[in-house]
Design an enzyme around this catalytic site. Structure first.
Site, short mmCIF file in Angstrom:
data_model
loop_
_atom_site.label_atom_id
_atom_site.label_comp_id
_atom_site.label_asym_id
_atom_site.label_seq_id
_atom_site.Cartn_x
_atom_site.Cartn_y
_atom_site.Cartn_z
CB ALA A 1 -0.88 -0.01 1.24
CG ASN B 1 1.93 -2.47 -9.40
OD1 ASN B 1 0.90 -2.36 -8.74
ND2 ASN B 1 2.92 -1.60 -9.30
CD GLU C 1 8.74 -4.31 -4.62
OE1 GLU C 1 9.07 -3.11 -4.72
OE2 GLU C 1 7.56 -4.70 -4.76
CG ASN D 1 15.72 -0.87 -14.83
OD1 ASN D 1 16.83 -1.17 -14.37
ND2 ASN D 1 14.84 -0.17 -14.14
N GLY E 1 12.57 1.17 -25.86
CA GLY E 1 12.05 -0.18 -26.03
C GLY E 1 12.85 -1.21 -25.25
CG ASP F 1 3.07 8.40 -13.50
OD1 ASP F 1 4.15 7.82 -13.28
OD2 ASP F 1 2.16 8.48 -12.66
CB ALA G 1 2.63 0.85 -13.66
CB ALA G 2 6.96 1.80 -17.73
N GLY G 3 7.54 -0.76 -16.14
CA GLY G 3 8.22 -2.05 -16.04
C GLY G 3 7.26 -3.17 -15.66
CG ASP G 4 5.45 -3.27 -11.87
OD1 ASP G 4 6.48 -3.95 -11.79
OD2 ASP G 4 5.09 -2.46 -10.99
NE ARG H 1 -4.47 4.31 -20.30
CZ ARG H 1 -5.12 3.17 -20.43
NH1 ARG H 1 -5.01 2.25 -19.50
NH2 ARG H 1 -5.86 2.94 -21.48
N GLY I 1 -0.39 7.24 -12.52
CA GLY I 1 -0.63 6.23 -11.50
C GLY I 1 0.04 4.92 -11.84
P1 ADP Z 1 11.38 0.49 -15.47
O1 ADP Z 1 10.08 1.21 -15.57
O2 ADP Z 1 11.31 -0.83 -14.81
O3 ADP Z 1 12.51 1.35 -14.99
P2 ADP Z 1 11.96 1.01 -18.27
O4 ADP Z 1 12.10 2.47 -17.96
O5 ADP Z 1 13.04 0.38 -19.08
O6 ADP Z 1 11.79 0.11 -16.98
O7 ADP Z 1 10.56 0.83 -19.02
C1 ADP Z 1 9.98 -0.43 -19.24
C2 ADP Z 1 9.30 -0.46 -20.60
O8 ADP Z 1 8.28 0.54 -20.64
C3 ADP Z 1 10.21 -0.14 -21.79
O9 ADP Z 1 10.89 -1.29 -22.24
C4 ADP Z 1 9.19 0.38 -22.80
O10 ADP Z 1 8.51 -0.71 -23.40
C5 ADP Z 1 8.19 1.12 -21.92
N1 ADP Z 1 8.49 2.56 -21.78
C6 ADP Z 1 9.06 3.18 -20.72
N2 ADP Z 1 9.18 4.50 -20.93
C7 ADP Z 1 8.65 4.73 -22.16
C8 ADP Z 1 8.45 5.91 -22.97
N3 ADP Z 1 8.81 7.13 -22.55
N4 ADP Z 1 7.88 5.74 -24.19
C9 ADP Z 1 7.49 4.53 -24.65
N5 ADP Z 1 7.65 3.39 -23.93
C10 ADP Z 1 8.21 3.49 -22.71
#
Ligand code: ADP
Length: 302
Positions: free
Chosen positions: A13, A44, A140, A184, A225, A246, A249-252, A285, A287
């Site tokens: 949380a 996530n 984690e 990453n 990428g 934002d 949650a990109a990595g998740d 998006r 969050g």
């Molecule tokens: P983490 O969020 O775990 O640090 P990254 O920053 O490498 O990992 O992002 C994970 C994935 O999210 C990338 O491989 C890509 O697919 C996508 N991503 C992250 N940032 C961007 C961005 N600015 N534009 C497009 N895709 C993104």
């Protein structure tokens, strides 16, 4: 076709507020925009798998507090099987986050219930792990239990994907059990004790990890990428260009999407293409959980 995915990991949380500056020791500052949000990399990624079409079993520990009630109902609403989410006599894992005016943050994390994810709780889920097509984990929760789950997966022909976040030293026995590892750039640098500031350096460092057991290393490169490094190939797969709002949650999202696509039988490169699209959509998006897209949304995105 149904997928059968086990996600083992953390449930947290997050409590955050904005402050004019990060408070100094002994100082009390008033804040604004207090927010409560569910998170934890395990949760996530389980939600990402479920929204993207996976049939998901989550193996985790939550506490005996109201945050746990909210977390369990959120997981159930997402369609996740929570039979192996244990309630333990502790606080649900929590993060206290201050964000200052420049966007800089300062975070304290208490693992709480996450530290109770021990061998006996993993053993209780062993049949599900053995029967799954894929097991997805992060770092984690206690590493010995992660290794134990990977051993069960190997015995059952389940493929293991490890997202080594947050980076920490990994026992070589664990690396030898993992099929795919998804650091990453900074995690890869920490895991290999090498600089990772270019694609060449990333490929070089990834090869060091390959030497320790995994079949493939997928290095996520933010807006660039991902780099897929296997024993005889290095393939760069670009992410769609988006206006990032934002990246929480990109990595998740990437790891959940990758796992679902692989469980559906897609090739590694097609699965990474799908993961890039899902993660790129998530960064448009705000969050964490709120930013994770559904399968329909990803399919409609370009
Ligand atoms: P983490 O969020 O775990 O640090 P990254 O920053 O490498 O990992 O992002 C994970 C994935 O999210 C990338 O491989 C890509 O697919 C996508 N991503 C992250 N940032 C961007 C961005 N600015 N534009 C497009 N895709 C993104």
């Amino acid at each position: 076709m149904t997928t059968n995915i086990v996600v083992l990991g953390s449930a947290n949380a997050d409590y955050s507020m904005r402050v004019s500056r990060i408070p100094a020791a002994g100082e009390t500052l008033s804040g604004t925009d207090f927010q409560f949000a569910l998170g934890g990399k395990g949760a996530n990624q389980a939600i990402a798998c479920a929204r993207l079409g996976g049939q998901v079993e989550f193996v985790a520990c939550v506490g005996s507090d109201s945050a746990a009630d909210l977390a369990l109902s959120e997981y159930r609403d997402a369609g996740i099987d929570v039979a192996h989410v244990s309630r333990v006599d502790a606080a649900t894992g929590s993060a206290l986050i201050f964000v200052d005016e420049s966007g800089e943050n300062c975070i304290g994390v208490a693992a709480g219930a996450n530290d109770y994810l021990d061998h006996s709780r993993v053993a209780a889920a062993s049949t599900r792990i053995e029967q799954a097509s894929h097991l997805l984990m992060q770092l984690e929760t206690p590493v010995p239990s992660i290794q134990f789950a990977a051993e069960i997966a190997r015995a059952g022909d389940t493929r293991t994907i490890l997202n080594p976040a947050p980076a920490k030293p990994l026992p070589s026995e664990l690396l030898a059990l993992v099929h795919i590892i998804t650091p990453n750039q900074s995690e890869l640098a920490r895991l290999t004790d090498r600089p990772v500031t270019s694609e060449t350096e990333a490929a070089e460092a990834a090869r060091r990890l390959l030497d320790q057991g995994p079949e493939s290393v997928i290095v996520t490169l933010g807006a660039d990428g991902a780099l897929v490094v296997s024993h005889d190939t290095v393939t760069h797969i670009a992410s769609p260009q988006v206006a990032a709002l934002d990246t929480t949650a990109a990595g998740d999202t990437f790891n959940g999407a990758l796992t679902v696509a692989l469980a559906l039988g897609e090739s590694l490169t097609d699965a990474v293409r799908f993961a890039n699209r899902a993660a790129a959509l998530s960064v448009t998006r705000r969050g964490a959980i709120a930013a994770i897209p559904t399968r329909v949304e990803v399919d409609a995105f370009r």
